[in-house]
Enzyme design. Structure first.
Site, short mmCIF file in Angstrom:
data_model
loop_
_atom_site.label_atom_id
_atom_site.label_comp_id
_atom_site.label_asym_id
_atom_site.label_seq_id
_atom_site.Cartn_x
_atom_site.Cartn_y
_atom_site.Cartn_z
N ARG A 129 -13.96 1.53 2.18
CA ARG A 129 -12.72 2.11 1.67
C ARG A 129 -11.49 1.68 2.47
O ARG A 129 -10.48 2.37 2.49
CB ARG A 129 -12.82 3.65 1.62
CG ARG A 129 -13.88 4.15 0.66
CD ARG A 129 -13.81 5.65 0.47
NE ARG A 129 -14.76 6.09 -0.53
CZ ARG A 129 -16.02 6.44 -0.26
NH1 ARG A 129 -16.45 6.41 0.99
NH2 ARG A 129 -16.83 6.82 -1.22
N LYS A 151 -0.12 -6.88 -2.95
CA LYS A 151 -0.88 -7.11 -4.18
C LYS A 151 -2.09 -7.97 -3.87
O LYS A 151 -1.96 -9.07 -3.32
CB LYS A 151 -0.03 -7.82 -5.23
CG LYS A 151 0.90 -6.93 -6.01
CD LYS A 151 1.52 -7.75 -7.14
CE LYS A 151 2.43 -6.91 -8.01
NZ LYS A 151 3.00 -7.72 -9.10
N GLU A 193 8.62 -20.49 -6.15
CA GLU A 193 8.74 -19.07 -5.80
C GLU A 193 9.95 -18.82 -4.91
O GLU A 193 10.55 -17.75 -4.95
CB GLU A 193 7.46 -18.58 -5.12
CG GLU A 193 6.22 -18.59 -6.00
CD GLU A 193 6.16 -17.42 -6.98
OE1 GLU A 193 7.09 -16.59 -7.00
OE2 GLU A 193 5.17 -17.33 -7.73
N LYS A 234 11.73 -10.31 -0.78
CA LYS A 234 10.55 -9.64 -1.32
C LYS A 234 10.31 -8.30 -0.63
O LYS A 234 9.97 -7.31 -1.27
CB LYS A 234 9.31 -10.52 -1.21
CG LYS A 234 8.09 -9.83 -1.83
CD LYS A 234 7.00 -10.76 -2.22
CE LYS A 234 5.93 -10.03 -3.05
NZ LYS A 234 4.81 -10.89 -3.43
N GLU A 244 5.25 -1.30 -8.28
CA GLU A 244 5.75 -1.95 -9.49
C GLU A 244 5.93 -0.98 -10.64
O GLU A 244 5.51 -1.21 -11.77
CB GLU A 244 4.81 -3.10 -9.90
CG GLU A 244 5.48 -4.08 -10.88
CD GLU A 244 4.66 -5.33 -11.10
OE1 GLU A 244 4.65 -6.18 -10.21
OE2 GLU A 244 4.03 -5.43 -12.14
N ARG A 248 10.30 -3.68 -8.86
CA ARG A 248 9.42 -4.74 -8.35
C ARG A 248 8.98 -5.70 -9.46
O ARG A 248 8.63 -6.85 -9.19
CB ARG A 248 8.19 -4.13 -7.67
CG ARG A 248 7.26 -5.18 -7.07
CD ARG A 248 6.22 -4.62 -6.14
NE ARG A 248 5.36 -5.69 -5.65
CZ ARG A 248 4.50 -5.57 -4.67
NH1 ARG A 248 4.37 -4.40 -4.04
NH2 ARG A 248 3.76 -6.58 -4.28
N ASN A 252 8.36 -10.82 -11.07
CA ASN A 252 7.56 -11.57 -12.04
C ASN A 252 8.40 -12.47 -12.93
O ASN A 252 7.92 -12.92 -13.99
CB ASN A 252 6.74 -10.60 -12.90
CG ASN A 252 5.65 -9.93 -12.10
OD1 ASN A 252 4.79 -10.58 -11.52
ND2 ASN A 252 5.69 -8.61 -12.04
N HIS A 255 6.80 -15.31 -14.77
CA HIS A 255 5.35 -15.18 -14.66
C HIS A 255 4.67 -14.82 -15.98
O HIS A 255 3.50 -15.14 -16.16
CB HIS A 255 5.01 -14.14 -13.59
CG HIS A 255 5.20 -14.64 -12.19
ND1 HIS A 255 6.43 -15.06 -11.72
CD2 HIS A 255 4.35 -14.76 -11.14
CE1 HIS A 255 6.31 -15.43 -10.46
NE2 HIS A 255 5.05 -15.26 -10.09
N HIS A 259 1.80 -17.21 -16.41
CA HIS A 259 0.42 -16.75 -16.39
C HIS A 259 -0.30 -17.10 -17.69
O HIS A 259 -1.49 -17.44 -17.68
CB HIS A 259 0.36 -15.24 -16.15
CG HIS A 259 0.55 -14.85 -14.72
ND1 HIS A 259 0.72 -13.55 -14.32
CD2 HIS A 259 0.59 -15.59 -13.60
CE1 HIS A 259 0.86 -13.50 -13.01
NE2 HIS A 259 0.80 -14.74 -12.55
N HIS A 274 -0.23 -22.64 -10.05
CA HIS A 274 0.57 -21.44 -10.28
C HIS A 274 2.07 -21.70 -10.19
O HIS A 274 2.83 -21.30 -11.09
CB HIS A 274 0.16 -20.36 -9.28
CG HIS A 274 0.98 -19.11 -9.39
ND1 HIS A 274 0.93 -18.27 -10.48
CD2 HIS A 274 1.91 -18.57 -8.54
CE1 HIS A 274 1.76 -17.25 -10.30
NE2 HIS A 274 2.37 -17.42 -9.15
#
Length: 375
Positions: A129, A151, A193, A234, A244, A248, A252, A255, A259, A274
């Site tokens: 955990r 993330k 980016e 960031k 997000e 936030r 993206n 993206h 994506h 990417h």
């Protein structure tokens, strides 16, 4: 700012209360990793996860640094590439951590690019955990983006990054010296980016990049400055909206399109990586905004001109091989994590540095736009 000041190591603090951490940016940090980790984390054991490209270059140096500071370390080397972000490899990492009896105060270290960072961070967050986690990103893309913000995750058959958790690192060591080993294509992909941060809400930074990108590529002061400004941008967004729920999502930009393009090319890095997908996606986002009369067409032309100048693809037609229909692309977008109640969400723009979250974009408009771009 004098060049010696710009070349000096930079520290970006991410103030998240008990989960606050530092991003160290500078050359030679891998060789000092043991000291930086031992001052922050009590555990005397560590597990390093790397890949077949990065391991031969930097694993031995990292192991030596940890040993010099009394940290006993094991390592796991995985195949390189986007396909490693899978359930099978997640299970393998978890098995190794458990067999090594890594405890909650011990450290799991991601030594690699975004794929290794995402996968390792996910494993570190779920084994027992949660164990301590350090990012040592070795690509420009991972130094300015995926290593910061917490993330983590893997890809699913249905799309990219659909299975994962938020797991903030305890420390990020962005060794700028390792970037000299990147191919030109890898560095350009990461630069997409960097440019993104200017396009989100820092038009002065985008203008600075337009005038200084050659120096960023060459290394030295401008490269350190670009990485530091990207990480600070960031960090500011993450602190304001860690999970997000609002702002936030601006990170993206490009993206949703990118994506989808990655998904339909089956994450084949010989066709598209990417950062290249993001570059094409950012141009598409600006052009789509102009199509909806939200921005001037000149903004899209300016974005495309800069990304093309640095050598990035800016058009779907530049992706090698066949691209499926607009309908299939739209369906891939429907798996995007920003979809809410089945409605598409895009990051659109009113101009350079004026991005915003657009909820419930009509699918018919998107389909018409994609059909036009694929023609």
């Amino acid at each position: 700012m004098a060049e010696n000041q710009q070349n000096a190591e930079r520290v970006i603090h991410v103030p998240l209360g008990e989960r606050a951490y530092d991003i160290l940016i500078g050359s030679g940090l891998i060789g000092r990793a043991g000291g930086e980790i031992s001052t922050r984390i009590k555990g005397r054991k560590a597990a390093i996860v790397t890949d077949e490209n990065v391991g031969p270059l930097y694993l031995e140096e990292l192991m030596d640094s940890l040993q010099a500071d009394g940290i006993e370390a094991i390592s796991l080397t995985l195949p390189a590439g986007e396909k490693t972000k899978s359930f099978d490899h997640l299970q393998k990492v978890c098995d190794v951590l458990l067999e090594a009896r890594i405890e909650r105060n011990d450290t799991v270290i991601a030594l690699g690019g975004g794929v290794i960072g995402d996968l390792t961070g996910f494993a570190a967050g779920i084994v027992r955990r949660g164990v301590r986690f350090v990012q040592i990103p070795t690509s420009l893309l991972s130094q300015v983006d995926s290593s910061v913000g917490g993330k983590t995750g893997i890809n699913a058959r249905q799309g990219k990054n659909l299975v994962g958790i938020f797991n903030q690192p305890d420390l990020v060591l962005a060794d700028t010296g390792v970037l000299n080993s990147l191919s030109e294509r890898e560095f350009r992909a990461g630069y997409a980016e960097v440019a993104k941060y200017g396009l989100i809400d820092q038009p002065d930074f985008f203008a600075w990049l337009e005038g200084n990108w050659r120096e960023v590529f060459a290394g030295g002061a401008a490269r350190t400055e670009a990485i530091a400004r990207s990480c600070q941008a960031k960090a500011d967004v993450v602190v304001a909206d860690e999970r997000e729920n609002g702002r936030r999502a601006l990170l993206n930009l490009g993206h949703t399109f990118g994506h989808a393009l990655e998904a339909v090319t089956r994450y084949d890095s010989s066709r598209l990586v990417h950062g290249e997908g993001v570059a094409i996606g950012m141009v598409l986002a600006h052009e789509f905004s102009a199509r909806l009369n939200l921005a001037s067409p000149d903004d899209g032309k300016r974005v495309e001109a800069h990304l093309r100048e640095v050598g990035l693809p800016t058009r779907i037609s530049q992706i090698p091989g066949e691209i499926p229909s607009a309908e299939i692309l739209l369906d891939a977008m429907g798996q995007d994590k920003k979809v809410k109640a089945g409605k598409l969400t895009f990051i659109l723009t009113h101009g350079i540095g004026q991005s915003f979250v657009a909820d419930d974009v009509p699918p018919s408009e998107v389909l018409s736009f994609l059909t036009e771009k694929l023609a």
